[in-house]
Design a protein around this motif. Structure first.
Motif, PDB file in Angstrom:
ATOM      1  N   SER A  48      37.431  34.847  34.478  1.00  0.00           N
ATOM      2  CA  SER A  48      38.816  34.855  34.943  1.00  0.00           C
ATOM      3  C   SER A  48      39.417  36.246  34.825  1.00  0.00           C
ATOM      4  CB  SER A  48      39.662  33.863  34.143  1.00  0.00           C
ATOM      5  OG  SER A  48      40.924  33.668  34.762  1.00  0.00           O
ATOM      6  N   GLY A  54      40.577  40.129  38.685  1.00  0.00           N
ATOM      7  CA  GLY A  54      40.153  38.789  39.049  1.00  0.00           C
ATOM      8  C   GLY A  54      39.057  38.801  40.091  1.00  0.00           C
ATOM      9  N   ASN A  73      34.492  30.815  38.726  1.00  0.00           N
ATOM     10  CA  ASN A  73      35.657  31.662  38.478  1.00  0.00           C
ATOM     11  C   ASN A  73      36.906  30.781  38.445  1.00  0.00           C
ATOM     12  OD1 ASN A  73      36.816  34.500  38.331  1.00  0.00           O
ATOM     13  ND2 ASN A  73      37.994  33.637  40.020  1.00  0.00           N
ATOM     14  N   LEU A  74      37.703  30.945  37.410  1.00  0.00           N
ATOM     15  CA  LEU A  74      38.920  30.155  37.220  1.00  0.00           C
ATOM     16  C   LEU A  74      40.136  31.056  37.379  1.00  0.00           C
ATOM     17  CD1 LEU A  74      40.432  27.579  36.302  1.00  0.00           C
ATOM     18  CD2 LEU A  74      40.028  28.318  33.932  1.00  0.00           C
ATOM     19  N   HIS A  75      40.970  30.779  38.380  1.00  0.00           N
ATOM     20  CA  HIS A  75      42.185  31.575  38.541  1.00  0.00           C
ATOM     21  C   HIS A  75      43.148  31.224  37.403  1.00  0.00           C
ATOM     22  CE1 HIS A  75      45.848  33.287  40.173  1.00  0.00           C
ATOM     23  NE2 HIS A  75      45.104  33.912  41.092  1.00  0.00           N
ATOM     24  N   PRO A  76      43.629  32.225  36.671  1.00  0.00           N
ATOM     25  CA  PRO A  76      44.435  31.921  35.480  1.00  0.00           C
ATOM     26  C   PRO A  76      45.744  31.197  35.772  1.00  0.00           C
ATOM     27  CG  PRO A  76      44.473  34.270  35.969  1.00  0.00           C
ATOM     28  CD  PRO A  76      43.424  33.669  36.846  1.00  0.00           C
TER      29      PRO A  76
END
Length: 200
Positions: A48, A54, A73-76
């Motif tokens: 992230s 990013g 991938n994790l978008h915050p």
């Protein structure tokens, strides 16, 4: 404007910055965490970052996935609206923030700590050793904090190059540690030029 001269100066500056990335034992710690939790325990790597960082985090995730380490991938920001559910107890988080103070990333670390009774290990790539993220991480990988080559000293340029290189160091060393083979690579690349050459 002498573009050729500018190009040489940029290449020289970024080359020096890459060569100056500091080594610490946290690299070994980070590689071991990924191998143990993803390969041995069946977890995954969750990366992230915000903005340009990013995009680097996403690239690191896709490169790991193509080399035998399941990664997402994790978008915050989206994590605060339900996407945090992608995290599982055996995962490892890799957070990318040049300042080490990015509000959304700090909050993501808080949320991850609240999610499970067990601790999810965190690897941080940052240019700021005195930041909150650096202090709280299980492994902190420092870029060295070289100045941006942007004439304003603001646009992420050198810093994103350094983050990318650190990601490559992790990927290659995890590949070495897991004995990832050309045959395994071919199984994950069925199309395109890489798929053709990996199957030889």
């Amino acid at each position: 404007m002498d573009i050729k001269k500018s190009m040489r100066e940029i290449l020289d500056a970024e080359s020096r910055a890459v060569a100056s990335i500091p080594w610490t034992e946290d690299y070994e710690r980070a590689v071991n965490m990924i191998v143990e939790r993803v390969k041995s325990l069946g977890g995954k790597l969750v990366t992230s970052g915000m903005g340009k960082a990013g995009q680097i985090a996403m690239n690191i995730a896709t490169t790991f996935s193509s080399t035998g380490i399941p990664a997402v991938n994790l978008h915050p920001s989206e994590a605060q609206h339900g996407d945090l559910g992608v995290l599982q107890p055996h995962d490892v988080m890799l957070l990318v923030s040049n300042s080490g103070r990015t509000t959304e990333i700090v909050r993501l670390m808080d949320l991850a700590e609240e999610l499970f009774d067990t601790h999810i290990p965190v690897i941080v790539i940052t240019g700021n050793p005195d930041s909150e993220l650096a202090r709280r991480a299980d492994a902190t990988l420092l870029t060295g904090g070289a100045p941006e080559v942007c004439p304003l000293g603001l646009t992420p340029t050198t810093s994103t190059t350094l983050m990318t290189v650190i990601g490559d160091v992790l990927v290659v060393n995890v590949m070495n540690a897991t004995g990832f083979t050309r045959a395994e690579y071919a199984k994950r690349h069925h199309g395109g030029y890489l798929g053709q050459i990996s199957r030889g």
